[in-house]
Design a protein around this motif. Structure first.
Motif, PDB file in Angstrom:
ATOM      1  N   MET A   1       3.136 -10.231 -15.123  1.00 19.63           N
ATOM      2  CA  MET A   1       4.514 -10.081 -14.633  1.00 19.63           C
ATOM      3  C   MET A   1       4.654  -8.801 -13.816  1.00 19.63           C
ATOM      4  SD  MET A   1       7.265 -11.638 -14.454  1.00 19.63           S
ATOM      5  CE  MET A   1       8.688 -11.119 -13.536  1.00 19.63           C
ATOM      6  N   ASP A   2       4.133  -7.702 -14.387  1.00 21.71           N
ATOM      7  CA  ASP A   2       4.205  -6.435 -13.664  1.00 21.71           C
ATOM      8  C   ASP A   2       3.467  -6.536 -12.344  1.00 21.71           C
ATOM      9  OD1 ASP A   2       5.541  -5.554 -15.788  1.00 21.71           O
ATOM     10  OD2 ASP A   2       3.906  -4.364 -16.647  1.00 21.71           O
ATOM     11  N   TYR A   3       2.299  -7.209 -12.419  1.00 21.88           N
ATOM     12  CA  TYR A   3       1.499  -7.371 -11.211  1.00 21.88           C
ATOM     13  C   TYR A   3       2.257  -8.195 -10.181  1.00 21.88           C
ATOM     14  CZ  TYR A   3      -2.318  -8.840  -8.202  1.00 21.88           C
ATOM     15  OH  TYR A   3      -3.106  -9.095  -7.123  1.00 21.88           O
ATOM     16  N   ALA A   4       2.972  -9.222 -10.679  1.00 21.18           N
ATOM     17  CA  ALA A   4       3.743 -10.083  -9.780  1.00 21.18           C
ATOM     18  C   ALA A   4       4.829  -9.272  -9.072  1.00 21.18           C
ATOM     19  CB  ALA A   4       4.356 -11.239 -10.558  1.00 21.18           C
ATOM     20  N   ILE A   5       5.523  -8.410  -9.836  1.00 27.98           N
ATOM     21  CA  ILE A   5       6.597  -7.618  -9.217  1.00 27.98           C
ATOM     22  C   ILE A   5       6.025  -6.689  -8.149  1.00 27.98           C
ATOM     23  CG2 ILE A   5       8.336  -5.836  -9.646  1.00 27.98           C
ATOM     24  CD1 ILE A   5       8.814  -7.132 -12.347  1.00 27.98           C
ATOM     25  N   GLN A   6       4.904  -6.072  -8.503  1.00 27.85           N
ATOM     26  CA  GLN A   6       4.284  -5.182  -7.511  1.00 27.85           C
ATOM     27  C   GLN A   6       3.894  -5.937  -6.256  1.00 27.85           C
ATOM     28  OE1 GLN A   6       1.084  -3.215  -9.524  1.00 27.85           O
ATOM     29  NE2 GLN A   6       2.447  -1.705 -10.436  1.00 27.85           N
ATOM     30  N   THR A   7       3.323  -7.142  -6.452  1.00 30.82           N
ATOM     31  CA  THR A   7       2.932  -7.942  -5.295  1.00 30.82           C
ATOM     32  C   THR A   7       4.138  -8.327  -4.464  1.00 30.82           C
ATOM     33  OG1 THR A   7       1.202  -8.843  -6.689  1.00 30.82           O
ATOM     34  CG2 THR A   7       1.573  -9.952  -4.606  1.00 30.82           C
ATOM     35  N   ILE A   8       5.225  -8.714  -5.149  1.00 32.50           N
ATOM     36  CA  ILE A   8       6.430  -9.115  -4.413  1.00 32.50           C
ATOM     37  C   ILE A   8       6.951  -7.946  -3.586  1.00 32.50           C
ATOM     38  CG2 ILE A   8       8.863  -9.757  -4.675  1.00 32.50           C
ATOM     39  CD1 ILE A   8       7.948 -11.436  -7.099  1.00 32.50           C
ATOM     40  N   ILE A   9       6.956  -6.757  -4.201  1.00 34.52           N
ATOM     41  CA  ILE A   9       7.488  -5.605  -3.459  1.00 34.52           C
ATOM     42  C   ILE A   9       6.592  -5.273  -2.275  1.00 34.52           C
ATOM     43  CG2 ILE A   9       7.949  -3.129  -3.596  1.00 34.52           C
ATOM     44  CD1 ILE A   9       9.209  -3.601  -6.259  1.00 34.52           C
ATOM     45  N   SER A  10       5.275  -5.351  -2.458  1.00 36.78           N
ATOM     46  CA  SER A  10       4.451  -5.033  -1.284  1.00 36.78           C
ATOM     47  C   SER A  10       4.569  -6.119  -0.229  1.00 36.78           C
ATOM     48  CB  SER A  10       2.996  -4.738  -1.648  1.00 36.78           C
ATOM     49  OG  SER A  10       2.502  -5.714  -2.495  1.00 36.78           O
ATOM     50  N   ALA A  11       4.751  -7.374  -0.650  1.00 31.83           N
ATOM     51  CA  ALA A  11       4.961  -8.440   0.332  1.00 31.83           C
ATOM     52  C   ALA A  11       6.252  -8.197   1.107  1.00 31.83           C
ATOM     53  CB  ALA A  11       5.002  -9.793  -0.356  1.00 31.83           C
ATOM     54  N   LEU A  12       7.313  -7.827   0.383  1.00 32.13           N
ATOM     55  CA  LEU A  12       8.598  -7.593   1.058  1.00 32.13           C
ATOM     56  C   LEU A  12       8.501  -6.409   2.005  1.00 32.13           C
ATOM     57  CD1 LEU A  12      11.299  -8.188  -1.685  1.00 32.13           C
ATOM     58  CD2 LEU A  12      10.786  -9.572   0.321  1.00 32.13           C
ATOM     59  N   SER A  13       7.767  -5.374   1.573  1.00 28.20           N
ATOM     60  CA  SER A  13       7.674  -4.194   2.416  1.00 28.20           C
ATOM     61  C   SER A  13       6.874  -4.482   3.686  1.00 28.20           C
ATOM     62  CB  SER A  13       7.062  -3.061   1.596  1.00 28.20           C
ATOM     63  OG  SER A  13       6.197  -2.308   2.350  1.00 28.20           O
ATOM     64  N   LEU A  14       5.753  -5.192   3.524  1.00 26.70           N
ATOM     65  CA  LEU A  14       4.971  -5.567   4.705  1.00 26.70           C
ATOM     66  C   LEU A  14       5.785  -6.493   5.598  1.00 26.70           C
ATOM     67  CD1 LEU A  14       2.114  -5.130   5.836  1.00 26.70           C
ATOM     68  CD2 LEU A  14       1.474  -7.311   4.835  1.00 26.70           C
ATOM     69  N   GLY A  15       6.479  -7.448   4.958  1.00 30.40           N
ATOM     70  CA  GLY A  15       7.325  -8.379   5.703  1.00 30.40           C
ATOM     71  C   GLY A  15       8.401  -7.650   6.483  1.00 30.40           C
ATOM     72  N   SER A  16       9.005  -6.623   5.863  1.00 33.01           N
ATOM     73  CA  SER A  16      10.046  -5.856   6.553  1.00 33.01           C
ATOM     74  C   SER A  16       9.480  -5.192   7.791  1.00 33.01           C
ATOM     75  CB  SER A  16      10.608  -4.770   5.631  1.00 33.01           C
ATOM     76  OG  SER A  16      11.153  -5.349   4.492  1.00 33.01           O
ATOM     77  N   PHE A  17       8.290  -4.607   7.617  1.00 29.47           N
ATOM     78  CA  PHE A  17       7.650  -3.923   8.737  1.00 29.47           C
ATOM     79  C   PHE A  17       7.400  -4.901   9.882  1.00 29.47           C
ATOM     80  CE2 PHE A  17       3.927  -1.916  10.793  1.00 29.47           C
ATOM     81  CZ  PHE A  17       4.495  -0.691  11.085  1.00 29.47           C
ATOM     82  N   TYR A  18       6.853  -6.072   9.540  1.00 26.63           N
ATOM     83  CA  TYR A  18       6.592  -7.083  10.570  1.00 26.63           C
ATOM     84  C   TYR A  18       7.894  -7.590  11.173  1.00 26.63           C
ATOM     85  CZ  TYR A  18       1.686  -7.377   9.094  1.00 26.63           C
ATOM     86  OH  TYR A  18       0.378  -7.103   8.817  1.00 26.63           O
ATOM     87  N   ALA A  19       8.933  -7.714  10.343  1.00 30.18           N
ATOM     88  CA  ALA A  19      10.210  -8.228  10.850  1.00 30.18           C
ATOM     89  C   ALA A  19      10.782  -7.281  11.900  1.00 30.18           C
ATOM     90  CB  ALA A  19      11.190  -8.426   9.700  1.00 30.18           C
ATOM     91  N   LEU A  20      10.697  -5.964  11.619  1.00 23.46           N
ATOM     92  CA  LEU A  20      11.198  -4.980  12.595  1.00 23.46           C
ATOM     93  C   LEU A  20      10.431  -5.086  13.907  1.00 23.46           C
ATOM     94  CD1 LEU A  20      11.775  -1.594  10.756  1.00 23.46           C
ATOM     95  CD2 LEU A  20      13.464  -3.166  11.664  1.00 23.46           C
ATOM     96  N   GLY A  21       9.104  -5.236  13.796  1.00 25.10           N
ATOM     97  CA  GLY A  21       8.281  -5.341  15.000  1.00 25.10           C
ATOM     98  C   GLY A  21       8.591  -6.612  15.759  1.00 25.10           C
ATOM     99  N   ALA A  22       8.684  -7.723  15.020  1.00 21.46           N
ATOM    100  CA  ALA A  22       8.951  -9.005  15.663  1.00 21.46           C
ATOM    101  C   ALA A  22      10.311  -8.986  16.348  1.00 21.46           C
ATOM    102  CB  ALA A  22       8.906 -10.125  14.632  1.00 21.46           C
ATOM    103  N   LEU A  23      11.259  -8.267  15.728  1.00 21.14           N
ATOM    104  CA  LEU A  23      12.582  -8.154  16.318  1.00 21.14           C
ATOM    105  C   LEU A  23      12.512  -7.414  17.657  1.00 21.14           C
ATOM    106  CD1 LEU A  23      15.230  -9.146  15.247  1.00 21.14           C
ATOM    107  CD2 LEU A  23      15.642  -6.910  14.255  1.00 21.14           C
ATOM    108  N   GLY A  24      11.686  -6.380  17.701  1.00 13.33           N
ATOM    109  CA  GLY A  24      11.520  -5.625  18.938  1.00 13.33           C
ATOM    110  C   GLY A  24      10.992  -6.503  20.069  1.00 13.33           C
ATOM    111  N   ILE A  25      10.104  -7.442  19.723  1.00 20.37           N
ATOM    112  CA  ILE A  25       9.564  -8.349  20.734  1.00 20.37           C
ATOM    113  C   ILE A  25      10.551  -9.466  21.034  1.00 20.37           C
ATOM    114  CG2 ILE A  25       7.733 -10.023  21.154  1.00 20.37           C
ATOM    115  CD1 ILE A  25       5.961  -8.141  19.477  1.00 20.37           C
TER     116      ILE A  25
END
Lengths: 351, 305
Positions: B1-25
């Motif tokens: 469960m803890d591992y899942a939460i950590q994975t979700i947060i890193s997925a969201l953080s990476l996703g946010s980064f990509y979303a900002l970049g994709a928005l710029g394009i």
């Protein structure tokens, strides 16, 4: 005498652009060979290997109108396929332990190896093109780009066959100015005849108006796929030549920089003409060589590092913005003598 | 469960980064049909702007040593200037070119920028850490600790997204921009100043790139002239998957790519993990074939005869 419409003269006139380009290259190679300058000969060989790539790119882009970012993938395939057959016979199992036993124990002659490498690239193009060539316009360009990136990433990780990110060497430096010239001439001749074949004509029809060409009975997907496969074959061979020119290959040497250089050469010359492809390679090779020499310094004067790259980038930008049809304006070499306009009209502009 | 939460947060953080970049394009594509390959290099320029321009081996922070608020302002300002300049000097002259030609033009611009950086700063990677306390771990419950920067990335992304949505929905120029994205020619006929709208898109895109260069340098602590290229490729994929020209699509695409990459690295068997990028790029081709308009449809995406 020149105006007389003899069959021989008509034939010469028909092949005129191709003949002039090939003789021009022959003269350049002979001239460099007679100076005996080794560094100049290397620049020339590299230029001729690139010419094979760029002319192949022209065959696809010029006729189909789809800008491909993916052809360097075929160069990559060709380079490694050649290495599997010719590289380092005694240490091949150390670099590439995953190869099948036949390849581990046998080496092919370079010419055969390069030819087979071209065939492999063509085969991959057939599979990839089956998906990508269904797309049109910008989506097709993106598709070729995604294909290139997927293949590049795969080769970088496929360590048992490609030795991963590390260098595969040594390979014999069999690519000389003369052998590279032979391949360049073959490619130019192929591009010339392809553009004048029924398939080339059909493909240009899809470029100029996809819907109208469909209505006229052209199989858009089939023509694009055919062109993709043929040009992949030449790019694959160019990869093999390149491997035997630099003698040591890594996956990284076939990355975006090579995509950029080859595309620039085509764009600078003129994307829709064979003359443009050849002229672009010659002009940019000369510019890069001169800037590199200035970077190294002549006397006390020298340009800062990476001037050559910045120079190429700026030339590319200027041409794209202010002369999008390239130096040649997408035209072929004119028949220089007076003559019947109706037969030379088709020669001047195929676009 | 803890591992899942950590994975979700890193997925969201990476996703946010990509979303900002994709928005710029996506912003530029929606009004100009331009896939800006130089976007990654805008981020690189923003990162290099932190240090003193010299080819010395060790980097000395210049703007990087400023007060954080001033630092953000300076870097965003510099990247916005660069974006505006690239519009007026380069892309303005290319508006009539085909999208594929514009793509090559942006490729050429990016290549030139990278090599100008090599000319000024040298080609070797340099260490340049800013805000190193952000890279520490925080405990969010017993057993779950995540990098503070990941939370910051998610928060910054959502603040920017909300600000952007408000701007596009509530202000006059924002509405003009949406109209231009929908149908550029029609919007111009109805009195929208096309040049202003495009310049504004470059400003917004450059601003996003500026913020991203700060997030990226904080994360990696290293400057390299080609650092913008690999991340640019993922932004580009995200834009394609989400739907070219749709801003919602860019965000959806960014999150999809981020989440899919993190999940693939978590579930792929060890020997296949290296082929993650290959899988993602093949996914792009599949999306292009199966759903050429991307996940989110726009009216403008349909090709007209």
């Amino acid at each position: 005498m020149i105006e007389a419409n003899t069959p021989l003269l008509r034939m010469v006139r028909y092949f005129w652009p191709m003949v002039v380009l090939c003789i021009g290259l022959l003269i350049i190679v002979a001239a460099v060979d007679s100076t005996g300058d080794i560094i100049l000969a290397q620049t020339l060989t590299e230029g001729l290997v690139r010419m094979v790539m760029v002319v192949a790119l022209y065959m696809f882009i010029g006729n189909s109108g789809i800008i491909s970012f993916g052809h360097i993938a075929f160069v990559l395939i060709g380079a490694y396929a050649t290495a599997w057959q010719t590289c380092c016979p005694y240490t091949r199992d150390m670099f590439m332990p995953g190869l099948p036993t036949y390849l581990l124990n046998n080496s092919h002659h370079v010419v055969l190896a390069v030819f087979l490498a071209g065939l492999l690239a063509a085969f991959v193009a057939l599979i990839a093109g089956f998906a990508i060539m269904r797309l049109s316009g910008i989506a097709a360009s993106i598709g070729t780009f995604a294909f290139f990136m997927a293949l590049y990433a795969a080769y970088g990780r496929w360590s048992t066959w490609t030795s991963g990110g590390s260098t595969v060497s040594p390979m014999e430096e069999t690519t000389t100015p003369w052998s590279a010239l032979a391949y360049a001439v073959v490619t130019i001749v192929a591009a010339f005849f392809y553009a004048r074949s029924r398939w080339g004509l059909a493909l240009r029809a899809t470029r100029d108006d996809e819907i109208a060409s469909k209505a006229a009975g052209v199989n858009v997907f089939g023509q694009r796929l055919l062109s993709f496969v043929i040009t992949a074959f030449f790019c694959g061979m160019a990869g093999g030549l390149y491997a035997h020119f630099v003698a040591a290959i890594t996956v990284d040497s076939f990355y975006l920089k090579m995509v950029f250089i080859t595309l620039s050469m085509l764009v600078v010359g003129g994307m829709q003409s064979l003359t443009g492809a050849v002229v672009g390679v010659v002009v940019l090779s000369v510019v890069i060589d001169v800037l590199r020499r200035l970077e190294a310094g002549i006397g006390s004067f020298s340009l800062p590092t990476s001037s050559a790259e910045v120079g190429v980038g700026l030339i590319m930008l200027l041409i794209l913005l202010f002369r999008p049809s390239g130096i040649t304006g997408n035209a072929e070499i004119y028949w220089p003598f007076k003559g019947d306009i109706s037969s030379s009209g088709a020669m001047k502009r195929q676009s | 469960m803890d591992y899942a939460i950590q994975t979700i947060i890193s997925a969201l953080s990476l996703g946010s980064f990509y979303a900002l970049g994709a928005l710029g394009i996506g912003l530029l594509f929606s009004v100009l049909r331009l896939i800006n390959f130089a976007h990654g290099d805008f981020i690189t320029v923003g990162a290099y702007a932190l240090i003193v321009p010299s080819s010395a081996v060790t980097a000395t922070l210049l703007i990087g040593d400023f007060h954080p608020a001033l630092l953000v302002l300076c870097i965003v300002g510099i990247v916005v200037m660069l974006a505006i300049l690239s519009y007026f000097v380069v892309f303005q002259h290319a508006q009539k070119s085909s999208p594929a030609t514009m793509m090559i033009i942006s490729f050429a611009l990016g290549y030139t920028l990278q090599n100008i950086i090599v000319m000024i700063y040298g080609g070797r990677p340099k260490a340049a850490g800013i805000w190193s306390d952000l890279t520490g771990q925080v405990q969010i419950s017993s057993g779950v600790s995540v990098q503070l920067l990941q939370l910051v990335t998610i928060a910054v992304t959502w603040i920017l997204l909300i600000a952007l949505v408000l701007f596009l929905k509530r202000t006059r120029v924002g509405i003009q921009m949406r109209a231009a994205a929908e149908d550029f020619r029609m919007a111009r006929m109805l009195g929208v100043n096309g040049k202003n709208v495009i310049a504004l898109a470059f400003i917004l895109s450059g601003g996003l790139a500026g913020i991203m260069s700060l997030l990226f340098v904080t994360q990696t602590g290293v400057l390299k002239f080609s650092m913008g290229v690999p991340i640019m490729l993922f932004f580009f994929i995200a834009t394609v998957i989400g739907g070219m020209g749709s801003l919602v699509g860019s965000v959806v695409g960014g999150y999809s790519v981020g989440i899919v990459s993190v999940i693939l690295s978590a579930i792929l068997p060890e020997e296949l993990r290296g082929f993650r990028d290959t899988c993602v790029f093949i996914l792009v081709i599949i999306v292009l074939l199966a759903r050429p308009q991307g996940l989110v449809l726009t009216k403008a995406a349909k090709e007209r005869v």
